[in-house]
Write a protein that holds these residues in place. Structure first.
Motif, short mmCIF file in Angstrom:
data_model
loop_
_atom_site.label_atom_id
_atom_site.label_comp_id
_atom_site.label_asym_id
_atom_site.label_seq_id
_atom_site.Cartn_x
_atom_site.Cartn_y
_atom_site.Cartn_z
N HIS A 19 0.84 -1.21 0.00
CA HIS A 19 0.00 0.00 0.00
C HIS A 19 0.87 1.26 0.00
O HIS A 19 0.59 2.23 -0.72
N GLU A 20 1.93 1.23 0.79
CA GLU A 20 2.82 2.39 0.87
C GLU A 20 3.56 2.64 -0.44
O GLU A 20 3.99 3.76 -0.71
N LYS A 21 3.69 1.60 -1.26
CA LYS A 21 4.33 1.75 -2.57
C LYS A 21 3.34 2.18 -3.65
O LYS A 21 3.72 2.32 -4.82
N GLY A 22 2.09 2.35 -3.26
CA GLY A 22 1.10 2.85 -4.19
C GLY A 22 0.12 1.83 -4.74
O GLY A 22 -0.79 2.18 -5.50
N TYR A 23 0.28 0.56 -4.36
CA TYR A 23 -0.69 -0.45 -4.79
C TYR A 23 -1.94 -0.36 -3.91
O TYR A 23 -1.85 -0.30 -2.69
N LYS A 24 -3.10 -0.35 -4.55
CA LYS A 24 -4.33 -0.15 -3.80
C LYS A 24 -5.06 -1.45 -3.49
O LYS A 24 -5.49 -1.67 -2.37
N ILE A 25 -5.22 -2.29 -4.50
CA ILE A 25 -5.95 -3.55 -4.31
C ILE A 25 -4.94 -4.69 -4.37
O ILE A 25 -4.31 -4.94 -5.41
N ILE A 26 -4.78 -5.38 -3.25
CA ILE A 26 -3.75 -6.43 -3.15
C ILE A 26 -4.43 -7.76 -2.85
O ILE A 26 -5.24 -7.87 -1.91
N CYS A 46 -7.45 -14.14 -3.00
CA CYS A 46 -8.35 -13.47 -2.07
C CYS A 46 -7.90 -12.03 -1.80
O CYS A 46 -6.71 -11.76 -1.62
N VAL A 47 -8.87 -11.14 -1.81
CA VAL A 47 -8.67 -9.75 -1.41
C VAL A 47 -9.47 -9.53 -0.14
O VAL A 47 -10.70 -9.70 -0.14
N LEU A 48 -8.80 -9.17 0.95
CA LEU A 48 -9.47 -8.98 2.23
C LEU A 48 -9.51 -7.51 2.62
O LEU A 48 -8.68 -6.71 2.18
N ASP A 49 -10.49 -7.18 3.44
CA ASP A 49 -10.58 -5.86 4.05
C ASP A 49 -9.85 -5.92 5.39
O ASP A 49 -10.27 -6.65 6.29
N PRO A 50 -8.76 -5.18 5.56
CA PRO A 50 -8.02 -5.24 6.83
C PRO A 50 -8.82 -4.76 8.02
O PRO A 50 -8.43 -5.01 9.17
N GLU A 77 -17.83 -15.08 2.77
CA GLU A 77 -18.81 -14.07 3.18
C GLU A 77 -18.17 -12.69 3.37
O GLU A 77 -18.74 -11.67 2.99
N LYS A 78 -16.95 -12.66 3.94
CA LYS A 78 -16.37 -11.39 4.37
C LYS A 78 -15.34 -10.80 3.41
O LYS A 78 -15.02 -9.62 3.50
N ALA A 79 -14.80 -11.61 2.52
CA ALA A 79 -13.76 -11.11 1.61
C ALA A 79 -14.33 -10.08 0.64
O ALA A 79 -15.49 -10.15 0.24
N ILE A 80 -13.51 -9.13 0.25
CA ILE A 80 -13.89 -8.18 -0.79
C ILE A 80 -14.06 -8.93 -2.11
O ILE A 80 -15.00 -8.66 -2.88
#
Length: 210
Positions: A19-26, A46-50, A77-80
């Motif tokens: 995220h700090e390097k500019g990547y938004k969706i990991i 999987c893409v999760l909401d921290p 259920e909870k993953a983005i």
């Protein structure tokens, strides 16, 4: 007395660095089934909401089958976004298991409902990913995203093994999940391979004919 190792909790350190390097969706990605003699190799992405905690999330290998099944439903259920991908036994035989594992992971990422900017990949290499991909050794014990992907992959493949067991009951695939146990190898010797066996993994049959 020897000191008992205490498992370190998963942290968002790896995701935060990207995220700090500019990547938004990991997304995290991992595979299950590199070692078995039969069936596909399966990958999860999987893409999760921290900000949404999934209690008990961990490397799938450190969880009981029951707990993996429970967490699978919670992750879905909870993953983005989440998805799975496979590489077939024929593909494994044709391009080898490492390349097939990479193919399955790329397919899982491509199947996500959203397009990630980067991927955290469990293991020590990445090949031919269409987005920036970062190999993380033992990533399923470090990154929540990879751990979730490992659970998706493992549960999906175990369910496939149960289907294979119904189709080919003589091999007891539901019991050993396709791994090269003594029993599985003996049954392959007795009945010969089924169409879902990986021919390049059955060299012990050729060795015994010599």
């Amino acid at each position: 007395m020897p000191t008992k190792k205490i498992a370190q909790p998963l942290t968002w350190e790896l995701e935060n660095e990207l995220h700090e390097k500019g990547y938004k969706i990991i997304c995290g990605t991992d595979e299950a089934g590199r070692g078995p003699l039969v069936g596909p190799v399966v990958a999860g992405a999987c893409v999760l909401d921290p900000n949404i905690e999934i209690e008990g999330l961990n490397d799938s290998k450190k969880l009981s089958e029951k707990r993996r099944e429970e967490l699978y439903d919670i992750i879905c259920e909870k993953a983005i976004a989440w998805a799975t991908g496979i590489a077939t036994p024929d593909e494994i035989d044709r391009i080898n298991i490492l390349n097939a594992s990479m193919l399955a992971m790329r397919r899982a990422i491509a199947a996500l409902d959203i397009s990630p900017d980067a991927a955290l990949v469990d293991g020590n290499c990445t090949r031919s990913f269409e987005i920036p991909a970062f190999a993380i050794v033992k990533g399923d014990s470090k990154s929540p995203s990879i751990a979730a992907a490992s659970i998706l992959a493992k549960v999906t493949r175990d369910r496939m093994c149960k289907e294979l067991d119904r189709e080919y009951p003589e091999y007891n695939i539901a019991k050993h999940k396709g791994y090269p146990t003594k029993e599985h190898m003996e049954l392959v010797r007795k009945y010969g391979p089924c169409p879902e066996h990986r021919r390049t993994f059955l060299k012990f049959l050729d060795d015994e004919k010599r």
